[in-house]
Enzyme design. Structure first.
Site, PDB file in Angstrom:
ATOM      1  CG  ASN A 208      -0.162  -0.156   2.508  1.00  0.00           C
ATOM      2  OD1 ASN A 208       0.612   0.722   2.878  1.00  0.00           O
ATOM      3  ND2 ASN A 208      -0.336  -1.283   3.196  1.00  0.00           N
ATOM      4  CE  LYS A 284       8.516 -12.257 -14.483  1.00  0.00           C
ATOM      5  NZ  LYS A 284       9.046 -11.938 -15.786  1.00  0.00           N
ATOM      6  N   PRO A 301      -3.086 -12.163  10.238  1.00  0.00           N
ATOM      7  CG  PRO A 301      -1.162 -12.527  11.482  1.00  0.00           C
ATOM      8  CD  PRO A 301      -1.743 -12.695  10.110  1.00  0.00           C
ATOM      9  CB  ILE A 303      -0.268  -7.082  14.483  1.00  0.00           C
ATOM     10  CG1 ILE A 303       0.159  -7.755  13.174  1.00  0.00           C
ATOM     11  CG2 ILE A 303       0.879  -7.063  15.493  1.00  0.00           C
ATOM     12  CD1 ILE A 303       1.275  -7.032  12.433  1.00  0.00           C
ATOM     13  CE  LYS A 356     -10.613   0.418  11.265  1.00  0.00           C
ATOM     14  NZ  LYS A 356      -9.831   1.045  10.187  1.00  0.00           N
ATOM     15  CE  LYS A 360      -8.136  -2.871  14.092  1.00  0.00           C
ATOM     16  NZ  LYS A 360      -7.331  -3.629  13.164  1.00  0.00           N
TER      17      LYS A 360
HETATM   18  N1  CTP Z   1      -3.614  -3.619  12.036  1.00  0.00           N
HETATM   19  C1  CTP Z   1      -2.962  -4.728  12.488  1.00  0.00           C
HETATM   20  N2  CTP Z   1      -3.042  -5.893  11.791  1.00  0.00           N
HETATM   21  C2  CTP Z   1      -3.793  -5.973  10.680  1.00  0.00           C
HETATM   22  C3  CTP Z   1      -4.475  -4.827  10.217  1.00  0.00           C
HETATM   23  C4  CTP Z   1      -4.366  -3.652  10.913  1.00  0.00           C
HETATM   24  O1  CTP Z   1      -2.289  -4.640  13.514  1.00  0.00           O
HETATM   25  N3  CTP Z   1      -3.858  -7.112  10.031  1.00  0.00           N
HETATM   26  C5  CTP Z   1      -3.532  -2.373  12.821  1.00  0.00           C
HETATM   27  C6  CTP Z   1      -2.885  -1.196  12.119  1.00  0.00           C
HETATM   28  O2  CTP Z   1      -1.490  -1.162  12.351  1.00  0.00           O
HETATM   29  C7  CTP Z   1      -3.579  -0.021  12.756  1.00  0.00           C
HETATM   30  C8  CTP Z   1      -4.953  -0.550  13.091  1.00  0.00           C
HETATM   31  O3  CTP Z   1      -4.832  -1.957  13.104  1.00  0.00           O
HETATM   32  O4  CTP Z   1      -2.966   0.355  13.957  1.00  0.00           O
HETATM   33  C9  CTP Z   1      -6.047  -0.168  12.143  1.00  0.00           C
HETATM   34  O5  CTP Z   1      -5.645  -0.411  10.821  1.00  0.00           O
HETATM   35  P1  CTP Z   1      -6.647  -0.088   9.620  1.00  0.00           P
HETATM   36  O6  CTP Z   1      -5.982  -0.462   8.341  1.00  0.00           O
HETATM   37  O7  CTP Z   1      -7.190   1.296   9.762  1.00  0.00           O
HETATM   38  O8  CTP Z   1      -7.872  -1.030   9.933  1.00  0.00           O
HETATM   39  P2  CTP Z   1      -8.179  -2.523   9.638  1.00  0.00           P
HETATM   40  O9  CTP Z   1      -8.212  -3.274  10.912  1.00  0.00           O
HETATM   41  O10 CTP Z   1      -7.281  -3.077   8.591  1.00  0.00           O
HETATM   42  O11 CTP Z   1      -9.671  -2.432   9.109  1.00  0.00           O
HETATM   43  P3  CTP Z   1     -10.221  -1.866   7.694  1.00  0.00           P
HETATM   44  O12 CTP Z   1      -9.148  -2.124   6.673  1.00  0.00           O
HETATM   45  O13 CTP Z   1     -11.449  -2.647   7.460  1.00  0.00           O
HETATM   46  O14 CTP Z   1     -10.498  -0.400   7.887  1.00  0.00           O
END
Ligand code: CTP
Length: 415
Positions: A208, A284, A301, A303, A356, A360
């Site tokens: 990303n 590849k 996962p 995290i 969120k 979380k």
């Molecule tokens: N995060 C994480 N592990 C993942 C996805 C996200 O630890 N697999 C953490 C990111 O580092 C951030 C927070 O969760 O601190 C929110 O990340 P965000 O991308 O905004 O949200 P998502 O949980 O991925 O949800 P969505 O993409 O549906 O908005």
């Protein structure tokens, strides 16, 4: 405020050296201990006797006159709480950036592991020289604070940028850095940054636009606040604190779990990929005759959620132990580490952020709007909302990412 602080001032050869005399007196008046390190050229502009009288200390110029068993450059580096180099010439800046230690000043800088502030002063063309600018960038990337010169009439007759910045600015920077160094002293801060890289095959990946700038700004600020910092990142970074380079979400999770022990704060600023390819191809992938192909993705996962679960279960275990031992005086529950998440949203920022933080289970969520080009991903500035578990919202107005980083740390540090 500077009572008993040890300030080491390195003076290089430049006309602005005379201005530093006032600064020495100001530091002394504030109760600081000051030692002066002057290059031989600096003494063409100010005398050793003046520096000695004002600092009320011996002036150091030569490496080869040791008075005790420790080499002078190490004793001075150990003694000082902060090193200020002002005025700093292009020559000295270049040497420090390249790790050259050919006089006492550059040797001390090389051996110095605490905060260094550099206030350059030189001719406008020298300041604009590409090599000088690259050296300045290198130093900034290593956590050295640069107080940029100001524009105006220069001693060489030119008008332009190159004049030593104001003494007030230098004084405040030193004062702030010294007080700042105490805020997170003794704390371990773990920060993640950058977008994770999920490989498809040896040459392709899913990732990303995250630049890692916000996480890096947080790491630098935490370091300046005196913390032991670990930055777990997908980017190539040079920094004065521990860097753990990772690629995928799984790598990042392993690294975070390893650093979890003894941490006081974990800040998940990384943009973690939600999915990875089910099976990474070993070779590849070749283009076939098909017009479309399908990649099967599996969930990574989360995290942040797993970290919060780990803390919760460790707190429970501690509580059970406390009850079993009938230890009524022990802490109620374990709150360490404080866990902070980031929330990147392109719509309904606050609504999504509130949902969120509950999902979380972290203590704070830093919400930013990634649909705007002037803030968020890749930008040098940010505007965020800090949300806590109770749903309180604190807006941090648009500012450079280092200012936002600092405010975030100050906010989560006050309990
Ligand atoms: N995060 C994480 N592990 C993942 C996805 C996200 O630890 N697999 C953490 C990111 O580092 C951030 C927070 O969760 O601190 C929110 O990340 P965000 O991308 O905004 O949200 P998502 O949980 O991925 O949800 P969505 O993409 O549906 O908005």
């Amino acid at each position: 405020m500077l009572q008993n602080k040890h300030i080491l001032i390195g003076i290089t050869g430049g006309i602005a050296a005379y201005k530093i005399l006032t600064l020495i007196r100001d530091f002394k008046k504030s109760g600081a201990e000051v030692k002066i390190l002057a290059t031989p050229n600096a003494l063409n502009f100010v005398t050793k006797l003046t520096l000695q009288n004002l600092s009320q200390n011996e002036v150091f110029t030569n490496e080869f006159t040791p008075k005790n068993w420790k080499p002078e450059h190490i004793s001075l580096a150990d003694w000082a709480d902060i090193m200020l180099i002002a005025p700093a010439s292009a020559n000295t800046i270049g040497k420090i950036a390249q790790g050259i230690a050919d006089n006492l000043l550059t040797s001390v800088a090389c051996a110095f592991s605490k905060k260094i502030i550099i206030a350059p002063a030189m001719n406008v063309n020298m300041w604009n020289n590409q090599a000088v600018q690259e050296n300045i960038n290198t130093l900034q990337n290593r956590g050295i604070e640069i107080l940029s010169p100001e524009s105006g009439f220069l001693a060489c007759g030119y008008i332009g940028k190159g004049r030593l910045c104001s003494l007030e600015k230098i004084y405040n920077a030193v004062d702030e850095a010294l007080n700042y160094q105490q805020l997170l002293k003794g704390k371990k801060v773990v920060i993640t940054s950058g977008g994770t890289i999920e490989e498809i095959d040896p040459v392709r990946y899913i990732s990303n636009y995250s630049s890692g700038k916000m996480g890096l700004a947080l790491a630098k600020s935490a370091y300046d606040m005196g913390a032991e910092v670990v930055l777990i990142t997908t980017k190539d970074i040079e920094a004065p604190f521990k860097i753990v380079k990772v690629k995928s979400a799984i790598d990042m999770q392993n690294a975070v779990n390893e650093e979890y022990e003894n941490s006081d704060y974990i800040i998940m600023a990384a943009a973690v990929a939600d999915y990875r390819v089910k099976e990474r191809a070993q070779q590849k992938m070749k283009k076939g005759d098909e017009e479309t192909i399908t990649l099967e993705l599996v969930k990574n996962p989360d995290i942040l959620i797993e970290l919060c679960k780990r803390r919760h279960s460790e707190a429970n275990n501690k509580e059970i132990l406390r009850c079993a031992q009938n230890d009524v005086f022990a802490e109620e529950s374990q709150t360490k580490p404080i866990i902070v998440g980031f929330c990147a949203e392109s719509e309904n920022l606050l609504e999504n952020a509130k949902t969120k933080i509950d999902k979380k289970g972290c203590d704070y969520l830093i919400a930013n709007d990634i649909s705007r080009n002037d803030i968020g991903f890749g930008a040098d500035e940010n505007e965020v909302y800090i949300i806590n578990k109770k749903g309180d919202i604190n807006k941090l107005e648009k500012a450079p990412k280092n200012v936002i980083a600092r405010k975030i740390l100050e906010c989560i540090n006050i309990k």
